[in-house]
Scaffold this motif. Structure first.
Motif, short mmCIF file in Angstrom:
data_model
loop_
_atom_site.label_atom_id
_atom_site.label_comp_id
_atom_site.label_asym_id
_atom_site.label_seq_id
_atom_site.Cartn_x
_atom_site.Cartn_y
_atom_site.Cartn_z
N ASN A 191 41.30 48.54 1.66
CA ASN A 191 40.26 49.17 2.10
C ASN A 191 39.97 49.06 3.41
N GLU A 192 39.82 50.04 3.96
CA GLU A 192 39.84 50.41 5.29
C GLU A 192 38.54 49.61 6.09
N ILE A 193 37.09 49.40 5.50
CA ILE A 193 36.36 48.71 6.16
C ILE A 193 36.62 47.23 6.11
N ASN A 194 37.32 46.68 4.75
CA ASN A 194 37.88 45.38 4.95
C ASN A 194 38.91 44.94 5.90
N ARG A 195 39.74 45.95 6.24
CA ARG A 195 40.56 45.87 7.33
C ARG A 195 39.98 45.61 8.79
N LEU A 196 38.85 46.80 8.90
CA LEU A 196 38.13 46.73 10.21
C LEU A 196 37.25 45.35 10.32
N THR A 197 36.84 44.96 9.39
CA THR A 197 35.95 43.66 9.55
C THR A 197 36.99 42.40 9.82
N LEU A 198 38.15 42.25 9.42
CA LEU A 198 39.03 41.26 9.66
C LEU A 198 39.41 41.51 11.05
N ALA A 199 39.75 42.56 11.60
CA ALA A 199 40.14 42.89 12.80
C ALA A 199 39.06 42.78 13.88
N HIS A 200 37.96 42.77 13.47
CA HIS A 200 36.83 42.55 14.58
C HIS A 200 36.72 40.90 14.52
N LEU A 201 36.95 40.13 13.51
CA LEU A 201 36.74 38.75 13.41
C LEU A 201 38.09 38.03 14.32
N ILE A 202 39.16 38.98 14.12
CA ILE A 202 40.40 38.43 14.90
C ILE A 202 40.00 38.88 16.59
N SER A 204 48.04 45.90 11.07
CA SER A 204 47.08 46.22 9.89
C SER A 204 47.61 47.12 8.97
N LEU A 205 47.86 46.75 7.54
CA LEU A 205 48.65 47.37 6.53
C LEU A 205 47.73 47.76 5.52
N VAL A 206 48.12 48.92 4.84
CA VAL A 206 47.33 49.22 3.57
C VAL A 206 47.47 48.86 2.12
N ASP A 207 48.83 48.25 2.15
CA ASP A 207 49.02 47.75 0.63
C ASP A 207 50.22 46.79 0.72
N ILE A 260 46.24 33.44 4.25
CA ILE A 260 44.82 32.97 4.01
C ILE A 260 44.44 34.26 2.90
N MET A 261 44.04 33.96 1.64
CA MET A 261 43.79 35.28 0.58
C MET A 261 42.56 35.36 1.18
N VAL A 262 42.18 37.02 0.90
CA VAL A 262 40.98 37.53 0.91
C VAL A 262 40.69 38.16 -0.48
N THR A 263 39.44 37.88 -0.92
CA THR A 263 39.05 38.46 -2.36
C THR A 263 37.37 38.63 -2.48
N LEU A 283 46.76 28.73 2.11
CA LEU A 283 46.16 27.61 3.15
C LEU A 283 44.85 27.53 2.81
N ASP A 284 44.24 28.81 2.64
CA ASP A 284 42.73 29.08 2.34
C ASP A 284 42.53 30.24 1.51
N TYR A 285 41.43 30.59 1.01
CA TYR A 285 40.95 31.86 0.81
C TYR A 285 39.61 32.41 1.27
N LEU A 286 39.29 33.42 1.67
CA LEU A 286 37.99 33.92 2.06
C LEU A 286 37.46 34.92 0.90
N VAL A 287 36.12 34.74 0.83
CA VAL A 287 35.44 35.70 -0.10
C VAL A 287 34.59 36.82 0.64
N LYS A 288 34.87 38.04 0.48
CA LYS A 288 34.19 39.00 0.99
C LYS A 288 32.53 38.95 0.56
N PRO A 289 31.81 39.52 1.50
CA PRO A 289 32.05 39.81 2.91
C PRO A 289 32.28 38.50 3.63
#
Length: 243
Positions: A14-25, A36-39, A82-85, A100-106
């Protein structure tokens, strides 16, 4: 002390999710996004071709190769995962795969910082096993780089009076300026030499070399006053007597 910055790879369809994580980084001073990879297939090819990263932010639900299947296929040395779900139910599966950890969207910046801190702690614990002890360099603790806005800024320890935590960021107070850094006080504390800096309050780290006076549990540092928290007083005054 960890080699910085820590390199990061994002894998999410998901492009929006990739952009969100990129901004946090981007908001985190000691992280650097390298891919930043698509699959999962693209990620597997990336690592099998010899590319490496310190942290892998991995979406769980992806077509062809899911985030639950990819970790077992990664070559060594594998990144910290770090899993994202979108589903908390996947947490058990994530930890079973040694994530090591998991993050729940958003994903929020606060929760993101907690996950990254766990990676730092893991890598600090592993550091003695990965390399022999380094010979101390008398000049290595003279400064640190922090990300201020879009630039990396060198802050000399001789100029850094104290650091104050404010919400999700920290403010570095130097002899002539203030710098807002999007990092937790704990993360900055890990990068500072214990011989020069001390945590004196849950919201303050002070340069002990630049303390002018102490009265009634208040430090005078240049023209500034810094409180000493009750739970920090015993440790701080022991440190002060040893200076």
């Amino acid at each position: 002390m960890l080699p910085l910055p820590l390199t990061c790879v994002i894998v999410d369809d998901n492009e929006i999710n990739r952009l969100t994580l990129a901004h946090l980084i981007e908001l985190t001073p000691d992280l650097q996004l390298v891919a930043s990879l698509v699959d999962g297939i693209e990620a597997l090819n990336y690592f099998q071709q010899g590319s490496q990263a310190d942290i892998l932010f991995l979406d769980i639900e992806m077509p062809l190769l899911s985030g639950l299947d990819l970790p077992a296929l990664l070559p060594n040395p594998a990144p910290s995962i770090i899993m994202v779900t979108t589903h908390r139910d996947f947490a058990v599966h994530a930890f079973a795969l040694a994530a090591l950890d998991y993050l729940v969207k958003p994903v929020t910046l606060e929760r993101f910082n907690v996950a990254v801190s766990r990676v730092r702690e893991q890598r600090l614990a592993q550091a003695p096993l990965l390399s022999p002890p380094a010979i101390p360099d008398p000049h290595s603790d003279a400064s640190l780089f922090v990300k201020v806005g879009s630039r990396m800024l060198r802050v000399n320890f001789d100029d850094l009076l104290y650091i104050e935590a404010q919400s999700t960021c920290s403010v570095l107070i130097t002899k002539g300026q203030k710098h807002v850094v999007y990092s937790t006080l704990k993360a900055l504390e890990e990068r500072l030499p214990l011989a020069r800096f001390a945590r004196v309050h849950r919201s303050y780290i002070v340069n002990t070399v630049l303390i002018d006076s102490v009265q009634d549990n208040v430090l005078r540092v240049g023209s500034h006053e810094v409180p000493v928290g009750k739970s920090y007083q015993d440790t701080f005054y022991r440190t002060l007597r040893s200076i």
